[in-house]
Each structure stands twice: as structure tokens, then as C-alpha cells.
Scaffold this motif. Sequence first.
Motif, mmCIF file in Angstrom:
data_model
loop_
_atom_site.group_PDB
_atom_site.id
_atom_site.type_symbol
_atom_site.label_atom_id
_atom_site.label_comp_id
_atom_site.label_asym_id
_atom_site.label_seq_id
_atom_site.Cartn_x
_atom_site.Cartn_y
_atom_site.Cartn_z
ATOM 1 N N LEU A 1 34.805 34.658 -18.053
ATOM 2 C CA LEU A 1 35.544 34.760 -16.896
ATOM 3 C C LEU A 1 37.161 35.227 -17.061
ATOM 4 O O LEU A 1 37.601 35.448 -16.303
ATOM 5 C CB LEU A 1 35.298 33.464 -16.060
ATOM 6 N N ARG A 2 37.456 34.467 -18.637
ATOM 7 C CA ARG A 2 38.928 34.738 -18.616
ATOM 8 C C ARG A 2 39.214 35.850 -19.015
ATOM 9 O O ARG A 2 40.354 36.512 -19.094
ATOM 10 C CB ARG A 2 39.428 33.783 -19.748
ATOM 11 N N THR A 3 38.097 36.903 -19.688
ATOM 12 C CA THR A 3 38.266 38.295 -20.039
ATOM 13 C C THR A 3 37.468 38.967 -19.252
ATOM 14 O O THR A 3 36.313 39.558 -19.944
ATOM 15 C CB THR A 3 38.204 38.590 -21.579
ATOM 16 N N PRO A 4 37.753 39.262 -17.886
ATOM 17 C CA PRO A 4 36.663 39.877 -17.089
ATOM 18 C C PRO A 4 36.437 41.517 -17.411
ATOM 19 O O PRO A 4 35.270 41.797 -17.069
ATOM 20 C CB PRO A 4 37.356 39.806 -15.512
ATOM 21 N N GLU A 5 37.127 41.910 -18.464
ATOM 22 C CA GLU A 5 36.762 43.204 -18.779
ATOM 23 C C GLU A 5 35.399 43.392 -19.221
ATOM 24 O O GLU A 5 34.795 44.374 -19.299
ATOM 25 C CB GLU A 5 37.642 43.867 -19.962
ATOM 26 N N GLN A 6 35.234 42.303 -19.966
ATOM 27 C CA GLN A 6 33.925 41.908 -20.687
ATOM 28 C C GLN A 6 32.527 42.315 -19.638
ATOM 29 O O GLN A 6 31.549 42.428 -19.937
ATOM 30 C CB GLN A 6 33.608 40.592 -21.123
ATOM 31 N N LEU A 7 33.175 42.289 -18.259
ATOM 32 C CA LEU A 7 31.817 42.351 -17.282
ATOM 33 C C LEU A 7 31.826 43.734 -16.771
ATOM 34 O O LEU A 7 31.205 44.185 -15.952
ATOM 35 C CB LEU A 7 32.134 41.298 -16.102
ATOM 36 N N LEU A 8 32.921 44.567 -17.182
ATOM 37 C CA LEU A 8 32.777 46.120 -17.083
ATOM 38 C C LEU A 8 31.548 47.026 -17.038
ATOM 39 O O LEU A 8 31.013 47.424 -16.142
ATOM 40 C CB LEU A 8 34.061 46.748 -17.383
ATOM 41 N N ASP A 9 31.038 46.619 -18.305
ATOM 42 C CA ASP A 9 29.697 47.634 -18.263
ATOM 43 C C ASP A 9 28.733 46.986 -17.462
ATOM 44 O O ASP A 9 28.118 48.097 -16.797
ATOM 45 C CB ASP A 9 29.490 47.351 -19.917
ATOM 46 N N VAL A 10 28.773 45.716 -17.250
ATOM 47 C CA VAL A 10 27.308 45.393 -16.336
ATOM 48 C C VAL A 10 27.663 45.658 -15.028
ATOM 49 O O VAL A 10 26.747 45.718 -14.225
ATOM 50 C CB VAL A 10 26.758 44.069 -16.434
ATOM 51 N N THR A 11 28.938 45.938 -14.704
ATOM 52 C CA THR A 11 29.241 46.588 -13.409
ATOM 53 C C THR A 11 29.160 47.904 -12.944
ATOM 54 O O THR A 11 28.611 48.227 -12.124
ATOM 55 C CB THR A 11 30.833 45.996 -12.755
ATOM 56 N N LEU A 12 29.662 48.636 -13.886
ATOM 57 C CA LEU A 12 29.613 50.073 -13.589
ATOM 58 C C LEU A 12 28.084 50.643 -13.998
ATOM 59 O O LEU A 12 28.081 51.653 -13.444
ATOM 60 C CB LEU A 12 30.832 50.840 -14.612
ATOM 61 N N GLN A 13 27.716 50.177 -14.972
ATOM 62 C CA GLN A 13 26.707 50.935 -15.707
ATOM 63 C C GLN A 13 25.429 50.982 -14.603
ATOM 64 O O GLN A 13 24.786 52.173 -14.649
ATOM 65 C CB GLN A 13 26.217 50.024 -17.110
ATOM 66 N N PRO A 14 25.320 49.935 -14.037
ATOM 67 C CA PRO A 14 24.138 50.213 -12.793
ATOM 68 C C PRO A 14 24.488 51.288 -11.767
ATOM 69 O O PRO A 14 23.535 51.875 -11.437
ATOM 70 C CB PRO A 14 23.702 48.744 -12.251
ATOM 71 N N ILE A 15 25.815 51.192 -11.460
ATOM 72 C CA ILE A 15 26.031 52.246 -10.363
ATOM 73 C C ILE A 15 26.095 53.513 -11.022
ATOM 74 O O ILE A 15 25.355 54.430 -10.336
ATOM 75 C CB ILE A 15 27.741 52.095 -9.979
ATOM 76 N N ILE A 16 26.282 53.921 -12.241
ATOM 77 C CA ILE A 16 26.478 55.216 -12.627
ATOM 78 C C ILE A 16 25.023 55.671 -13.093
ATOM 79 O O ILE A 16 24.389 56.839 -12.506
ATOM 80 C CB ILE A 16 27.091 55.276 -14.119
ATOM 81 N N PHE A 17 24.018 54.931 -13.635
ATOM 82 C CA PHE A 17 22.512 55.252 -13.612
ATOM 83 C C PHE A 17 22.090 55.482 -12.420
ATOM 84 O O PHE A 17 21.209 56.393 -12.277
ATOM 85 C CB PHE A 17 21.937 54.096 -14.516
ATOM 86 N N THR A 18 22.179 54.883 -11.452
ATOM 87 C CA THR A 18 21.504 54.652 -10.299
ATOM 88 C C THR A 18 22.033 56.095 -9.571
ATOM 89 O O THR A 18 21.172 56.912 -9.110
ATOM 90 C CB THR A 18 22.048 53.605 -9.297
ATOM 91 N N LEU A 19 23.071 56.397 -9.363
ATOM 92 C CA LEU A 19 23.515 57.601 -9.072
ATOM 93 C C LEU A 19 23.238 58.861 -9.473
ATOM 94 O O LEU A 19 22.753 59.922 -8.986
ATOM 95 C CB LEU A 19 25.401 57.668 -9.049
ATOM 96 N N VAL A 20 23.023 58.845 -10.979
ATOM 97 C CA VAL A 20 22.670 59.689 -11.636
ATOM 98 C C VAL A 20 20.950 60.212 -11.444
ATOM 99 O O VAL A 20 20.703 61.260 -11.024
ATOM 100 C CB VAL A 20 22.624 59.865 -13.209
ATOM 101 N N TYR A 21 20.268 59.247 -11.295
ATOM 102 C CA TYR A 21 18.801 59.354 -11.191
ATOM 103 C C TYR A 21 18.677 59.837 -9.804
ATOM 104 O O TYR A 21 17.761 60.798 -9.687
ATOM 105 C CB TYR A 21 17.895 58.068 -11.494
ATOM 106 N N VAL A 22 19.303 59.023 -9.002
ATOM 107 C CA VAL A 22 18.899 59.425 -7.392
ATOM 108 C C VAL A 22 19.296 60.911 -7.010
ATOM 109 O O VAL A 22 18.629 61.461 -6.399
ATOM 110 C CB VAL A 22 19.659 58.319 -6.655
#
Lengths: 315, 275
Positions: B43-64
Motif C-alpha cells: 500500500l505504501r508503494t501503490p505502483e506495485q498494483l499497477l500491473d494488476v490494475t492495467l493488465q485486466p483492462i488491456i487483455f479484456t479490450l484486446v480480446y473483446v
Amino acid sequence: MTFAFEAEGLVKRFGKTTALDGIDLAGRQGSVLGVLGPNGAGKTTAVRILATLLRPDAGRATVGGLDVVRQAGKVRRLIGLTGQYASVDEDLTGTENLVLIGQLLDLRRTDARARAKELLNDFGLAEAADRPAKTYSGGMRRRLDLAASLVGRPDVIYLDEPTTGLDPVKRDDVWTIIRSLVGDGVTVLLTTQYLEEADALADDISVIDHGKVIANGSPAELKRVVGGQTVLARPADPARLDDAAAVLAAVAGRPADSPTRGVVAVPVSGDAAFTEIVRRLADAGIAVTELSLRLPSLDEVFFTLTGRHTTEEAA
Amino acid sequence: MTTTTTTATAPPTRPVVSRPQERPFGLIRHSLALGRRSLIKTLRTPEQLLDVTLQPIIFTLVYVYLLGGAVSGSTQDYVQFLLPAILVQTVLFGGMATGVNLNTDIGKGVFDRFRSLPIGRSAPLIGSVLGDLIRYVVATVSLLTTGFVLGFRVQTGFLSALLACVLTIVFAFCLSWIFVLVGMLVREPGGVQGIAFLVLFPLTFGTSMITPKETLPGWLQTWVEVNPVSHAMEASRALMVGGSAGTHIAWSLGFSVLVLAVFAPLAVRAYRRRT
Ligand SMILES: Nc1ncnc2c1ncn2[C@@H]1O[C@H](COP(=O)(O)OP(=O)(O)OP(=O)(O)O)[C@@H](O)[C@H]1O
Ligand SMILES: [Mg+2]
């Protein structure tokens, strides 16, 4: 005599490197054992074995009579470790770091908090208690690291080069802390590369080299072996270097040497010799820009004990 | 604040806290305390959550947008088909970081300190895995939000959909022990990532995630039928858009427990050996 910790014939190999080649160490209850050695001598390896982090290939070690391999769990309740490399959690605050360790030591949360607060106060970190450790200076980190090893009120504390990389003021802070620990009856194993540090803190010193103990004794005994202290003089006028050397040699009763350009040095056996040198230099009208009495460096100790310098490889 | 009655000036002559005593349920308490540590760090280094935030968006958009028309005739229908299944992939991918982070952390002094404390050998590992549950939650939320924007609607009910998410997270939690083991065995964090991908690829893509099973060649259909990740995906589909979930849930839970029982002890053993 009761030893708080004891190691006998420890051997540890890493592939082809023999880090420890049959080492014996013992710390008397309530004393400081200084383990003095150059880079790669095996200091950290010995500490890691005594702290249950590594298993020896041969030999045995005990803490409070408990075997560090077979009774590792019980040994861990008796020890505190401050490793050579910072072991505080950068993202956690000072308080969080210490509370975590308290909880891992089975303190109740409120007790862990109280203990953290007490230690942070003792170590002058009260103001920084709620800041992440990554915002701490090098000296503050070291102190937090020391505090972390004290949370469980251990009987034996291992400090692996606790002052390396600290400036003289911060180093003195750490020394003060270590002295106060011993006052509390704790046994300390301290590794260092500086004879000065071992001399200032240790009751006993073991000098190690290539995984072997090459000398053992009190600081006084060790200094006797290596020729006590050295007087250094730097004449203001370089042309008078030989005159100064003659004065030093006359008082010490042995030839003076020139370790670096423009400086003459001679080992002496007592403080009286220093006073005498000061007087005779003044009488001879030799002005000096630097005049000091210092302990031999580790390199000089090594040279006396082994006939080679710390930076040279063994033949 | 009930017992603070000491006088303000008196220096503490007695220790505030005496020597700690051993207490029961150590492994659970220690693992939770270490899990909390790992959570705070994330939680102190929220960048670490960037992958789990963006990756689902990108994969979903690409497939859909790439496959939606071809597979289902419309992106609208396709998102109903894809989303519950890609949830499993998303959360599984989120677990790789546990192995990578442990691999980076383990060489640091902090782990030496943990090793010198009287705690269970598995506690630091369990702590890391527990702390990383936050990653699964973030991945799930990000994916469901993306799906919602693209028109995905749960057709069963709230509780059923929640069960799908919980099941998926349990599944990923158990499988992440594979990555923990890899993290203990491999020297470099980059190597951990590489091997984790090699393990995940056949598991997540050898499924009916992006296309219906019937369109696949026979040998691949056989793999899809036995692949536990397929079952986790089908369970999620059934729980979110309807269908019978029972056997799929049983399959994926059974497999989760098996992986946990095999890989957690192996990972702990590898951790002990690594000095
Ligand atoms: N994990 C390891 N793998 C391989 N070799 C090692 C390992 N740990 C130590 N060594 C080797 O063992 C020898 C002793 O190392 P050790 O770290 O104990 O020395 P040290 O006295 O602590 O040195 P320093 O003053 O540099 O900290 C060195 O030659 C080192 O390279
Ligand atoms: Mg060392």
C-alpha cells in the motif's frame, strides 16, 4: 568460567572456498568478544552459524548451552542479530519495524508497542518513529537495526561490523550504545575490521584470517604482541625528516620508519615515550605539523602476526 | 489507557516489557503479522498494483474488440462469454509477483532477521502469500469494472457472483505456491517471471477462455477437459451467467488443495535450504 556462547572447530565451505577452517570462539557471560579480521576472513560466516542461519560442515556451537543446529528454535529465543547489511524494512516506519519483531517474538500487541516506544526513545529515534525507514540517515538506520535486535531482551547479541560506513560521530553513538548493553549483562559478539574499535569495546579479541584464529587475548595482550602504540610525526620542514627520525629512534630504542612521505613513525611501549619525544623534538627545534600516538592499524597487526599485509593473498 | 499512572519525571527503572513468553498458535499469528507487513509495503508503494490494475483492462479490450465479432457475432455477447473466464487468468497472473518479490526480498537482510527469530520456517512465505491477496482483490475489481463498462452483466445474483470471485481467489492463492517454489529455486527475479509464464501459458490458454471448446482441435479439447484452469473458468461462468457449476467447482477446489499440499511444503523446504 561460564560462556554465553561457544564455538569449537567450526568449518564451513562454500564450493571451493573454505570460509571457516576450524575456528574456536567463546564469549564470557556479560563481556564483549571482538572478532577482528580483514575482508573475507570469515567473520560473517561465523556470526551466521552462531545465529542459526547457517549449518556448519564440521564442529559445533552452543548458545546458553543449547546447540545451534539441533536446538535452533530455543537458541533463537536467546539471541539478537544485527547483520552486516541493513535488515530493517525500508517501507515500514521505525515503530512498525519494531512492533513487527515484537509480535514475531510473541509479545502481545500492546506490549510490542510499548517496547518499540521504549527502544525508539533510548536510541534517539522518537521523532522519526512514524516515518518510513527509507527516509532515515545511515546512522539512524543503524540505530534502528540495533534496536530491532534488542526487542526480545536477548542474552547474546551479534553485531556484524556495526560501525562500518559510519562517520566518527555516529560511530561514537553506536559505541555508547554497545557499552550500555554490556552494562545490562548482555554478552556481545562484535565483528570489526578496526583494532581501534575492538580495543575500545572488547574485553577479549580473536583475530581471524582465512577462517582461522591467528591470535587470541585481551586488547592489552594483543597490543603487547604487536608492539603497543605508534608515534607518528610530520616535520613542518621536510628537510628535517631525518633529524626527526633520529629523535624518534633514540627514544624508542629502535629504528624509525617512514610509512608515508613526509612522516616518520616508530612503535613505542608506553605513554612516557610520547612525552619524551615531544620534549626532545622541541629541544632540537624541530617544528611538527602533526604528532600523534595511535594504535597499530589492522594491517600492522596482520603484518606482525602473519608477515603479510591484509591486502596480500596467502602464498 | 488504563494503567498509565507512573510519575512523569521518574526514569523507568523496571523494564516496560519483560522477556517475551512463548504463546500458542504461533504460526498463525506470525504469518498474519508478516502478511500485514507485506500489505503495508504494497500500500505504501501503490505502483506495485499497477500491473494488476492495467493488465485486466488491456487483455479484456484486446480480446473483446479483436475476437468478439468473430467468436460471438457481437462484442456484447462476447463480453458475457469472456469475462467470467478471463477473471481466472487475471487473478492467476496476479500471483506471479509473489514469487518474483520473494526472490528479490530473500537476499536482503530482513530475511536474515526473520531467520534468526523463533518463528516457523514457513511464516515469512505464508505472510507474503497472504499479503498479496490484496493484488487479487484489486485485479478482480479492475476486471469487473472494465467488464461492466463494456456491457457485462451478472445474470445469476450478487451472492453467486461473489462466490465466483472468492473461488477464483482461493484457486489463485493455492496455485501461487508454485510461483513461490520457483521464486525459491531460481537465482534471478527475471528467471522467476520467465518460468512462471511457461507454467501459466498452457494452463490459461489451453482453455475455453477465449473461444468455445467445440471450435478447438480434438487433442486440444482433451487437454481443455482435464485442465483444472478450464474447470475454474467454467465454474466462474456458471456462477456469473448461469449453468451447472457443481462438478467444475469440485474439480477446481480439489486441484487447489492438491497443489497447495504438494507445492507449499516444497517451497518451504527450498526456502530452508536457501541460505
Ligand atoms: N554464500 C556464500 N557463497 C559462497 N561463498 C561465500 C558465501 N558466503 C561467504 N563466502 C565466502 O567465504 C569467505 C568468508 O566470507 P565472510 O563473509 O564470512 O567474510 P567476512 O569476514 O565477513 O568479510 P567482510 O569483512 O568482507 O564482511 C569469503 O571468501 C566469501 O567470499
Ligand atoms: Mg562480513
